[in-house]
Design a protein around this motif. Structure first.
Motif, short mmCIF file in Angstrom:
data_model
loop_
_atom_site.label_atom_id
_atom_site.label_comp_id
_atom_site.label_asym_id
_atom_site.label_seq_id
_atom_site.Cartn_x
_atom_site.Cartn_y
_atom_site.Cartn_z
N ALA A 508 0.87 -1.30 0.05
CA ALA A 508 0.12 -0.19 0.05
C ALA A 508 0.99 1.13 0.05
N ARG A 514 0.28 -0.19 -5.24
CA ARG A 514 -1.20 0.02 -4.84
C ARG A 514 -1.93 -0.03 -5.47
N TYR A 541 -6.47 -0.51 3.36
CA TYR A 541 -5.54 -0.04 2.42
C TYR A 541 -6.11 0.29 1.08
#
Length: 748
Positions: A508, A514, A541
């Motif tokens: 994250a 991500r 996240y």
């Protein structure tokens, strides 16, 4: 004495077959004969005329030479006429097999007669009917003489089949078979009553589908429940496993100067293999036969009955087992002890019905002082125990080829006194890996026999074991899982939440990972335990994650293979859950290298948290005991971090970018290992063998430790498991199972 091998004979008769029972039976006519084709070269011809002497010659179709051996028999007709008082039968061998006989000349030195042979042939059953109608009281004698001639050539199946058909059609039943059983040795035992059975050894034809010729050992005994002049019999039939007891319909044999048929009774009792020896023993004391037949009966009586007979031996011999494991592949791993200070035992066999394996030729002996201490006070053992010889224990790996897999196995001890003893076994069914770990956990690491047990029992067991493929059992998508947003990262974790939780946080924090599609593959237990917490973290996240439950996975590589099956991308990134990236940006650098070398396997450098090298490429060894060399293992990380993309022989699948199809191929039928290190090497060697280029990308580093050991491998088993796995890899790879290809060690 060598037994004659059982031979199967097809019951099909060559030539015409019998018509319906209501059809008109063939008859003799003046100057006419009837033929029955036995095989392509042999014809049986029947006719009627005057009485014949002993010296008879027969010519077919005016042949210049006669067949003096063709004449078989003649008999007085039950309904004679002025032109025909006797019937006759002759076997003719044809010179032209495709031309039927049209005429024969019969000459006995006094008279010569010519017969026209009817063009329509009859079957062997019709021959039997014709003889019965014309010979009356002589039928049995005539059929017997015909059968003698037809069955005089054991290798000619057609003649044997014809002879048996005659006997079955006209010979009256002589007694009955009332009980039939099959021993674990594969012999058939029959019991019943008969007037014709002669104690001793002879050959019999067993009627059980295809007729089988077998050696028959017969003993007789008195039975108060049958008529005077008849005796009970018990017989052992050596069939070589060609006949099952429940298929036997009767036997045909030649005894007392004639052929006899003893069929199975309509209420035949079929005895189980465990009960058959008891039936033999029930009449053995009253049985009478030749020494050879009695020896064979005693051997069959001394068979396995499902009971332990070792503990009751009148000799100083005792045996027991501690563990018996049977793998999913049918291999067995047995540990126990045998006390035999006077060396009475000549062989120890592992057996099931119809199959066996010699155990004492392959087992590994080890000291069992507790065994000698337990028997030291018993008079039968006290004088013969040797304090310097304590090797009473054993461990053995064996495989029973074929046989009845659903039948319980047992151990058979053969003693030099000629008798046998038996020990039933109750194996636990489990995978080979589990069986090996449980067996090894019983031994002290300092045991002097442990290296031999590993080399001769454990390694062969695991090297030949088949590993069941892991499978996906459940999937949980969290967030919008879009594998088209980048190369999917497949994470395999044997621990679950303790590894995956920190890794998700690092994904994250890195802008490149991500938004990358993540597949987290965990074991079934971890999936059930950690699914709710993993969902919370993924949502927190904001990641795109597919959580996969993998059943039957043994290590991280099994998990990776299951996870890779749940995406469709041609290229994937594999990553062990025990690794963490050393810095951001690793995802973009690895995917860029994968794009430049499409179809290859590219691995980053692996390091420990003390900044030393865990792995920086593997190369095939050109000699020595090691198969692969990890050249830079243990170096300071900065010493080689500046290297360029480098070609290596074997990549690391702990973290790499690779074609998804390659992972599926190399994981198929992979070896069974106790750990994962040597399995990783086999996977890498398979990639090398397939000709797929492998590369090291030193500019990217992953930090991590070795895969944690399971509870069953901790402590004394840790070092031993690594040694076993190394030997398994050598056994699978260097003994001709695999070959590999060397690459030039160059840097890109």
């Amino acid at each position: 004495m060598m037994m004659r091998q059982a031979t199967a004979i097809d019951e099909k008769v060559y030539g015409a077959t019998a018509g319906p029972t209501a059809a008109k039976a063939p008859r003799f006519g003046k100057g006419r004969a009837i033929s029955c084709r036995i095989d392509q070269e042999t014809v049986l011809v029947l006719g009627s005329g005057g009485p014949r002497g002993q010296a008879v010659s027969v010519k077919a179709d005016g042949a210049t030479s006669s067949q003096d051996d063709a004449f078989v028999t003649n008999w007085a007709l039950s309904a004679p006429s002025p032109s025909a008082t006797h019937g006759f039968a002759a076997l003719l061998t044809l010179s032209q097999t495709d031309v039927p006989i049209s005429m024969i000349d019969v000459d006995d030195g006094r008279t010569r007669e010519r017969f026209i042979v009817a063009p329509k042939q009859i079957s062997i059953d019709e021959v039997a009917t014709l003889v019965a109608q014309t010979a009356a009281a002589e039928t049995a004698a005539v059929i017997g003489r015909l059968a003698d001639q037809l069955m005089a050539q054991p290798s000619n199946r057609s003649r044997i089949s014809a002879g048996l058909s005659l006997i079955r059609a006209q010979q009256p039943s002589d007694g009955f078979i009332e009980l039939v059983g099959e021993t674990h040795d594969g012999v058939i035992v029959i019991m019943g009553w008969s007037r014709a059975f002669v104690p001793g050894r002879f050959q019999a034809y067993l009627l059980a589908g295809a007729v089988t010729v077998a050696d028959c050992f017969v003993a007789s005994f008195a039975r108060p429940d049958i008529q005077e002049g008849e005796l009970g019999f018990i017989a052992v039939l050596e069939t070589g496993g060609r006949v099952r007891a429940d298929t036997l319909k009767g036997i045909i044999y030649n005894a007392g100067g004639g052929w006899h048929l003893t069929p199975a009774h309509s209420r035949l009792q079929v005895s189980a293999a465990l009960d058959t020896p008891d039936h033999i023993r029930s009449v053995l004391l009253d049985a009478r036969a030749t020494p050879e037949a009695m020896l064979r009966l005693r051997s069959a009586a001394n068979g396995f009955t499902g009971k332990d007979t070792v503990s009751s031996l009148p000799f100083p011999v005792r045996m027991d087992v501690d563990r018996v494991f049977e793998t999913d592949d049918g291999d067995m791993l047995i540990s126990g002890w045998m006390l035999d200070p006077e060396h009475h035992v000549t062989a120890v066999k592992l057996r099931r019905p119809s199959t066996e394996a010699r155990l004492d030729d392959m087992w590994t002996r080890l000291d069992r002082i507790d065994v000698s201490q337990s028997f030291a006070d018993q008079p039968a053992f006290r004088a013969s125990l040797d304090s310097d010889d304590q090797a009473h224990g054993f461990v053995a790996h064996a495989r029973l080829p074929g046989g009845k897999l659903d039948a319980a196995p047992f151990l058979e001890l053969t003693l030099r006194e000629g008798r046998r003893a038996f020990l039933p076994l109750m194996p636990k069914r489990m995978p080979a890996r589990t069986a090996a770990l449980q067996q090894l956990s019983l031994f002290d690491a300092a045991n002097w026999a442990l290296p031999a047990i590993v080399d001769h029992q454990i390694v062969p067991l695991l090297s030949n074991a088949a590993c069941a493929a892991p499978r996906m059992e459940a999937i949980a998508d969290v967030g919008v899982f879009d594998e088209k947003s980048g190369v999917p990262i497949i994470v395999g974790s044997t621990v679950g939440m303790p590894e995956v939780g920190p890794l998700l946080a690092l994904f994250a924090l890195d802008p490149q990972t991500r938004c990358a599609p993540l597949v987290i593959a965990v074991s079934k237990s971890a999936f059930q335990r950690d699914l709710a917490r993993l969902r919370q973290l993924v949502r927190f996240y904001g990641l795109s994650v597919r959580i996969v439950c993998a059943a039957g996975a043994l290590d991280r590589f099994d998990l990776l293979s299951v996870g890779a099956e749940e995406v469709s991308s041609e290229t994937i990134i594999t990553m062990s859950g025990s690794l963490v990236p050393a810095a951001k940006g690793w995802y973009g650098a690895l995917t860029a290298a994968g794009s430049d070398h499409f179809g290859s396997v590219i691995s980053p450098m692996l390091a420990y948290d003390d900044h030393s090298v865990k792995w920086a490429g593997s190369w095939l060894s050109e000699g020595g005991d090691q198969m692969l060399l990890d050249r830079y293992a243990g170096y300071p990380l900065m010493a080689i971090a500046a290297l360029q993309l480098t070609r290596v022989d074997v990549a690391s699948l702990e973290c790499c970018i690779m074609p998804r199809a390659v992972l599926k191929d190399v994981m198929r039928d992979c070896g069974v290992y106790l750990g994962s290190k040597q399995k990783a090497r086999e996977i890498g060697l398979r990639i090398n063998k397939a000709g797929i280029a492998s590369w090291l990308l030193p500019s990217i580093q992953m930090l991590g430790c070795d895969e944690p050991l399971s509870g069953e491998q901790n402590g004394k088993l840790a070092v031993l498991a690594e040694r076993i796995d190394a030997e398994i890899l050598k056994s699978r790879w260097r003994n001709g199972r695999e070959s590999h290809q060397l690459f030039d060690r160059i840097s890109a």
